[in-house]
Motif scaffolding. Structure first.
Motif, PDB file in Angstrom:
ATOM      1  N   TRP A 173      10.998   7.441  -1.350  1.00  0.00           N
ATOM      2  CA  TRP A 173      10.545   8.142  -0.211  1.00  0.00           C
ATOM      3  C   TRP A 173       9.410   7.644   0.159  1.00  0.00           C
ATOM      4  O   TRP A 173       7.947   7.462   0.643  1.00  0.00           O
ATOM      5  CB  TRP A 173      10.590   9.636   0.323  1.00  0.00           C
ATOM      6  CG  TRP A 173      10.013   9.974   0.983  1.00  0.00           C
ATOM      7  CD1 TRP A 173       8.957  10.495   1.604  1.00  0.00           C
ATOM      8  CD2 TRP A 173      11.054  10.098   2.754  1.00  0.00           C
ATOM      9  NE1 TRP A 173       9.230  10.897   2.910  1.00  0.00           N
ATOM     10  CE2 TRP A 173      10.178  10.184   3.827  1.00  0.00           C
ATOM     11  CE3 TRP A 173      12.115   9.263   3.134  1.00  0.00           C
ATOM     12  CZ2 TRP A 173      10.060  10.454   4.600  1.00  0.00           C
ATOM     13  CZ3 TRP A 173      12.394   9.186   3.992  1.00  0.00           C
ATOM     14  CH2 TRP A 173      11.654   9.407   5.246  1.00  0.00           C
ATOM     15  N   THR A 174       7.873   8.141  -1.612  1.00  0.00           N
ATOM     16  CA  THR A 174       6.542   8.363  -1.234  1.00  0.00           C
ATOM     17  C   THR A 174       6.095   6.451  -1.599  1.00  0.00           C
ATOM     18  O   THR A 174       5.066   6.234  -1.074  1.00  0.00           O
ATOM     19  CB  THR A 174       6.337   8.701  -2.398  1.00  0.00           C
ATOM     20  OG1 THR A 174       6.406   8.892  -3.640  1.00  0.00           O
ATOM     21  CG2 THR A 174       6.559  10.523  -1.934  1.00  0.00           C
ATOM     22  N   GLU A 175       6.588   5.764  -2.366  1.00  0.00           N
ATOM     23  CA  GLU A 175       6.394   4.857  -2.279  1.00  0.00           C
ATOM     24  C   GLU A 175       6.678   3.149  -1.272  1.00  0.00           C
ATOM     25  O   GLU A 175       6.649   2.505  -1.550  1.00  0.00           O
ATOM     26  CB  GLU A 175       6.832   4.615  -4.041  1.00  0.00           C
ATOM     27  CG  GLU A 175       6.325   5.085  -4.803  1.00  0.00           C
ATOM     28  CD  GLU A 175       4.515   4.888  -4.990  1.00  0.00           C
ATOM     29  OE1 GLU A 175       4.275   3.778  -5.367  1.00  0.00           O
ATOM     30  OE2 GLU A 175       4.441   6.152  -5.954  1.00  0.00           O
ATOM     31  N   HIS A 194      14.503   3.768   3.556  1.00  0.00           N
ATOM     32  CA  HIS A 194      14.340   3.854   4.612  1.00  0.00           C
ATOM     33  C   HIS A 194      15.009   2.060   5.344  1.00  0.00           C
ATOM     34  O   HIS A 194      15.122   2.289   6.834  1.00  0.00           O
ATOM     35  CB  HIS A 194      13.221   3.206   5.047  1.00  0.00           C
ATOM     36  CG  HIS A 194      11.673   4.589   5.005  1.00  0.00           C
ATOM     37  ND1 HIS A 194      11.153   4.909   3.767  1.00  0.00           N
ATOM     38  CD2 HIS A 194      11.119   5.535   5.747  1.00  0.00           C
ATOM     39  CE1 HIS A 194      10.952   5.951   3.759  1.00  0.00           C
ATOM     40  NE2 HIS A 194      10.775   6.509   5.228  1.00  0.00           N
ATOM     41  N   ARG A 195      16.403   1.447   4.657  1.00  0.00           N
ATOM     42  CA  ARG A 195      16.963   0.524   5.017  1.00  0.00           C
ATOM     43  C   ARG A 195      18.237   0.946   4.759  1.00  0.00           C
ATOM     44  O   ARG A 195      19.059   0.687   5.747  1.00  0.00           O
ATOM     45  CB  ARG A 195      16.495  -0.332   4.501  1.00  0.00           C
ATOM     46  CG  ARG A 195      15.459  -1.393   4.102  1.00  0.00           C
ATOM     47  CD  ARG A 195      15.089  -2.697   3.870  1.00  0.00           C
ATOM     48  NE  ARG A 195      13.624  -3.155   4.412  1.00  0.00           N
ATOM     49  CZ  ARG A 195      12.854  -3.623   3.627  1.00  0.00           C
ATOM     50  NH1 ARG A 195      12.739  -2.710   2.390  1.00  0.00           N
ATOM     51  NH2 ARG A 195      12.144  -4.763   4.483  1.00  0.00           N
ATOM     52  N   PRO A 244       0.543  -0.788  -0.234  1.00  0.00           N
ATOM     53  CA  PRO A 244      -0.076  -0.170   0.028  1.00  0.00           C
ATOM     54  C   PRO A 244       1.023   1.287   0.191  1.00  0.00           C
ATOM     55  O   PRO A 244       1.770   1.081   0.740  1.00  0.00           O
ATOM     56  CB  PRO A 244      -1.059  -0.110   1.440  1.00  0.00           C
ATOM     57  CG  PRO A 244      -1.120  -1.440   1.909  1.00  0.00           C
ATOM     58  CD  PRO A 244       0.484  -2.072   0.605  1.00  0.00           C
ATOM     59  N   ARG A 245       0.420   2.077  -0.449  1.00  0.00           N
ATOM     60  CA  ARG A 245       1.110   3.158  -1.220  1.00  0.00           C
ATOM     61  C   ARG A 245       0.951   4.382   0.236  1.00  0.00           C
ATOM     62  O   ARG A 245      -0.077   4.680   0.482  1.00  0.00           O
ATOM     63  CB  ARG A 245       1.237   4.335  -2.560  1.00  0.00           C
ATOM     64  CG  ARG A 245       1.219   3.037  -3.664  1.00  0.00           C
ATOM     65  CD  ARG A 245       1.224   4.155  -4.911  1.00  0.00           C
ATOM     66  NE  ARG A 245       1.406   2.771  -5.807  1.00  0.00           N
ATOM     67  CZ  ARG A 245       1.093   2.887  -7.274  1.00  0.00           C
ATOM     68  NH1 ARG A 245       0.774   4.205  -7.266  1.00  0.00           N
ATOM     69  NH2 ARG A 245       1.747   1.886  -8.312  1.00  0.00           N
ATOM     70  N   SER A 291      13.825  13.091  -8.228  1.00  0.00           N
ATOM     71  CA  SER A 291      13.162  12.759  -8.315  1.00  0.00           C
ATOM     72  C   SER A 291      12.789  10.904  -7.981  1.00  0.00           C
ATOM     73  O   SER A 291      12.320  10.771  -8.092  1.00  0.00           O
ATOM     74  CB  SER A 291      12.904  12.794 -10.175  1.00  0.00           C
ATOM     75  OG  SER A 291      13.980  12.416 -10.653  1.00  0.00           O
ATOM     76  N   GLU A 292      14.120  10.520  -8.248  1.00  0.00           N
ATOM     77  CA  GLU A 292      14.140   9.034  -7.471  1.00  0.00           C
ATOM     78  C   GLU A 292      14.314   9.258  -5.771  1.00  0.00           C
ATOM     79  O   GLU A 292      13.703   8.144  -5.332  1.00  0.00           O
ATOM     80  CB  GLU A 292      15.723   8.731  -7.699  1.00  0.00           C
ATOM     81  CG  GLU A 292      16.069   9.064  -9.282  1.00  0.00           C
ATOM     82  CD  GLU A 292      17.699   8.138  -9.904  1.00  0.00           C
ATOM     83  OE1 GLU A 292      17.718   7.318 -11.022  1.00  0.00           O
ATOM     84  OE2 GLU A 292      18.201   8.397  -8.648  1.00  0.00           O
TER      85      GLU A 292
END
Length: 596
Positions: free
Chosen positions: A534-536, A565-566, A439-440, A528-529
């Protein structure tokens, strides 16, 4: 003692005994009066709109008498089925098993009357002419309107669509060999072919102007305009309804046979009619077939084919598709070209090999293997003889080459999981980079991936390979891995600002960092990457490829979900991921045998 009552089309009712909204079930269920002034009141009183169960129950009641629906019942049936379609299409929740069973066994009105029972067999055909021919031979669903609008319900209701567009073309003869010979030997009618192609151009122009959604939804304009036209009196098609019925042969005015790249016509006149070429063309549209057939007829009746050649409009979506196809073809041609052996450099010229990272250094451009001499009037190239530099002739390094793409034609010998804590057997850990998207968390202002993919433009390079060559190998390897899971991958490297190099059919994004040799300790992400990652979050996979050069080791792909996040993040102008060699981070590594 008073109680709340609501005035309905069937008299005064309690709020819980009627429905609000358009009276789509009029005559079967009571509805409160509608209007913007009273709807808020009905909502406050808790009066519901008809639900899925209500719609199914009314449709079932309608079949109880066993007689053909009259005009009013047919209207109710049509409205109820449309509401049923819309509710099922918009509801993301799983349907209860009981309701699924009701839909599978729902009685349907057909050309053979009401068809009921668990073993019922019902078919759907959108072509009115074919429907008239098949009436009496097959139970064809009659929902009150064209069945094409109910395509989302076919599977739920166990309705089998008949593929008229893919039906086999045959000939009116009892000898199968003679029929095939007639098809193969029928000459191309040059005059009809030219008229047909002008008609296709006029049809496309008219749809782009008046029906833009229909024009953009159809992706076959190129192959349609390239068809040849042949006349075949006695033209017939063979439809196979499946194991429950024998194949049926029936006459038609026109039929497109894509395998033979031909539009077959029963007569010259069939080229300009809705029931002829109009129906044959419309059968290849996913929607609005009736309008397409009428528009084809209008093209000829209004003499739109007489417009000057080259003036037909094309949609922006079609131009985008053609550009993507052109770029993809260009990449295929480049991939098929044999590599040029590096040539010796100009005397006394020393070159600097390209660094193996995602940032290309400033290097001279030219054919592969060519190293240009110094420019006239410029300072001597480092390493060339000159004042204070009397070293002897220097030899250019041999250009390094990548592993052969054949390596990735098979699945890797070794797949390793890293950084995973022990997981209970009842809930195995999901493989990073595979499976459905998570889920996004947030929305993102970045551009969306382009349908069909967007490969990058190729650039000339003086080296043995360049960054996009490495990435192309990774795309091939990743496609091979995902295809085993039934997932297709689109190349998005040519789409600006997406923030990812690829996008798959489940909605997952992939960013590729490809290296000829070992992976550096840090990787950089563009803005952009980083925003996309970050959002996905779990829906974004970083693909770290290494040892892609021949002789550098085993080609390896490491897939890391949610990389920002890792890994440790250090945000300068670009975002750097630190410690990417750390195998304690959860990831999946695919490794192929090394090459020499």
């Amino acid at each position: 003692m008073y109680e709340d009552l609501v005035l309905t089309d069937q008299g005064w009712m309690k709020p819980g005994s009627c429905f609000r909204g358009p009276a789509i079930l009029r005559g079967f269920r009571p509805f409160a009066l509608t209007g913007m002034d009273v709807d808020p009141l009905w909502q406050a009183l808790g009066i519901p709109e008809p639900g899925l169960d209500d719609l199914v129950d009314v449709l079932k009641e309608m079949s109880g008498a066993g007689v053909a629906p009259d005009a009013e019942d047919e209207r109710v049936m049509l409205d109820a089925l449309r509401r049923l379609r819309d509710m099922i299409s918009s509801d993301d929740k799983p349907m209860p098993p009981g309701l699924q069973s009701k839909l599978r066994n729902l009685p349907l009105w057909t050309t053979a009357g009401w068809v009921k029972g668990k073993g019922r067999s019902v078919f759907a055909v959108a072509d009115a002419g074919v429907e008239r021919t098949l009436t009496g031979r097959l139970p064809l669903w009659k929902p009150g309107g064209n069945v094409q609008q109910f395509t989302p319900l076919f599977k739920r209701l166990r309705v089998t669509p008949l593929d008229v567009a893919g039906a086999q073309v045959t000939y009116e003869t009892g000898d199968a060999n003679a029929a095939e010979g007639a098809l193969l030997n029928q000459p191309v009618d040059a005059s009809l072919t030219e008229d047909f192609r002008r008609g296709v151009a006029a049809l496309q122009d008219l749809l782009v102007r008046d029906e833009p959604e229909t024009a953009e939804a159809f992706t076959g304009w190129t192959w349609l305009a390239d068809l040849e036209v042949r006349q075949l009196p006695g033209l017939r098609i063979r439809i196979d309804p499946g194991v429950t019925h024998e194949p049926i042969t029936l006459p038609v005015d026109a039929q497109i046979d894509r395998g033979r790249n031909t539009l077959f016509l029963d007569s010259h006149a069939a080229l300009t009619t809705k029931s002829g070429a109009g129906a044959a063309i419309a059968a290849h549209f996913a929607e609005a077939r009736s309008r397409v057939g009428h528009t084809w007829r209008d093209v000829w009746e209004e003499r739109l084919v007489e417009a000057e050649a080259g003036t037909a409009l094309t949609s922006a979506a079609q131009r985008d598709r053609e550009e993507r196809q052109r770029l993809a073809e260009e990449l295929r041609r480049r991939a098929q070209l044999a590599p040029v052996a590096p040539t010796a450099p100009a005397p006394n010229v020393k070159t600097t090999p390209q660094r193996d990272n995602n940032t290309s250094p400033a290097v001279p451009t030219g054919p592969i293997g060519f190293i240009p001499p110094p420019r006239t009037g410029s300072a001597p190239v480092s390493g060339s003889p000159g004042p204070g530099n009397q070293s002897g002739p220097q030899h250019a390094p041999v250009a390094r080459s990548l592993v052969d793409a054949v390596v990735f034609g098979v699945l890797p010998d070794k797949v390793t999981r890293t950084g995973l804590p022990p997981t209970p057997s009842s809930s195995p850990a999901r493989t990073p980079g595979t499976g459905g998207p998570a889920p996004r968390r947030h929305s993102t202002p970045l551009p969306q991936p382009r349908p069909g993919g967007a490969p990058p433009r190729s650039k000339a390079s003086p080296l043995g390979y360049e960054d996009h060559d490495k990435e192309e190998l990774v795309i091939q390897a990743l496609r091979r891995i995902l295809r085993e899971q039934g997932v297709e991958l689109d190349d998005q490297r040519g789409a600006s600002g997406v923030g990812a190099d690829a996008y798959d059919s489940t909605g997952r994004y992939y960013e590729i960092k490809a290296h000829g040799r070992a992976v550096p300790s840090e990787l950089s992400l563009t803005r952009s990457e980083f925003v996309r990652a970050w959002t996905e979050r779990e829906n974004y996979t970083l693909v770290i490829a290494s040892h892609l050069e021949k002789g550098a080791g085993n080609p390896t792909l490491r897939l890391v979900n949610d990389p920002v996040h890792r890994f440790e993040v250090e945000p300068p102008t670009d975002v750097r991921l630190k410690g990417v060699r750390d195998l304690s981070v959860e990831s999946t590594m695919y490794e192929w045998p090394g090459t020499k």
